[in-house]
Design an enzyme around this catalytic site. Structure first.
Site, PDB file in Angstrom:
ATOM      1  CG  ASP A  67      -1.583   1.242   1.530  1.00 34.48           C
ATOM      2  OD1 ASP A  67      -2.292   1.723   0.627  1.00 34.48           O
ATOM      3  OD2 ASP A  67      -1.408   1.785   2.645  1.00 34.48           O
ATOM      4  CG  ASP A 103      -1.407   7.699   0.087  1.00 27.55           C
ATOM      5  OD1 ASP A 103      -0.364   7.527  -0.573  1.00 27.55           O
ATOM      6  OD2 ASP A 103      -2.353   8.399  -0.305  1.00 27.55           O
TER       7      ASP A 103
END
Ligand code: MG
Ligand code: ZN
Length: 174
Positions: A8, A10
């Site tokens: 991922d 952010d």
């Protein structure tokens, strides 16, 4: 078949601002432990998977997003870490797309583009959606703890305080 780590963006590679959308340079901060990923280079290929509803909400310029990715990739590159591909969902929930995590579209696309061994691959993220996605596609998962998002009663393979601890766990469970 390659072993992969889907990371991922952010909140995992970048600090997540309270406002959640990284749409200006003052909100862009690379986490200080990305270098730990280098320990997995010989075993895994890396990908980034990211929900960016800000794009279709009109709160995040595509060009700015692309520029932040360039900066992130070059920072990773300084540690010898190569990202094969970044897969992004730009849609808002109402669009009901099939790529917004925890939906599987981003992973489906990646498995079309690359020969990926799902059982030997991992998803690392800081939201329940990352963990649910891993469950659905048959990959292992690591949840990165933060103040912003809680794991609840979901069951990742491991809960890590940061990326280095996640990498440590993966090296022990190759
Ligand atoms: Mg995140
Ligand atoms: Zn989407």
């Amino acid at each position: 078949m390659i072993q992969t780590i889907f990371i991922d963006r952010d909140g995992t590679l970048l600090d997540e601002p309270i406002t959640e959308i990284i749409n200006s340079w003052d909100k862009f901060k690379i986490k200080n432990d990305i270098h730990c990923l280098a320990k997995l280079l010989s075993e895994y290929k890396f990908f980034i998977i990211s929900n960016q509803e800000g794009i279709n909400e009109g709160k995040l310029e595509q060009e700015f997003y692309d520029n932040t990715n360039k900066k992130l990739l070059s920072a990773l590159g300084e540690h010898g870490i190569k990202i094969e591909q970044i897969y992004t969902c730009p849609h808002v929930m109402e669009e009901n797309c099939d790529c917004r995590k925890p939906k599987t579209g981003l992973i489906e696309q990646a498995t079309k583009d690359f020969q990926i061994d799902r059982q030997k691959s991992w998803i690392i993220g800081d939201r329940i959606s990352d963990i649910k996605l891993a469950e659905t596609v048959g990959m292992k998962s690591i949840f990165i703890q933060s103040e912003l998002h809680k794991i609840g009663d979901n069951k990742p393979n491991f809960v890590a305080v940061n990326l280095c601890e996640a990498v440590e766990y993966i090296t022990k469970n190759l």
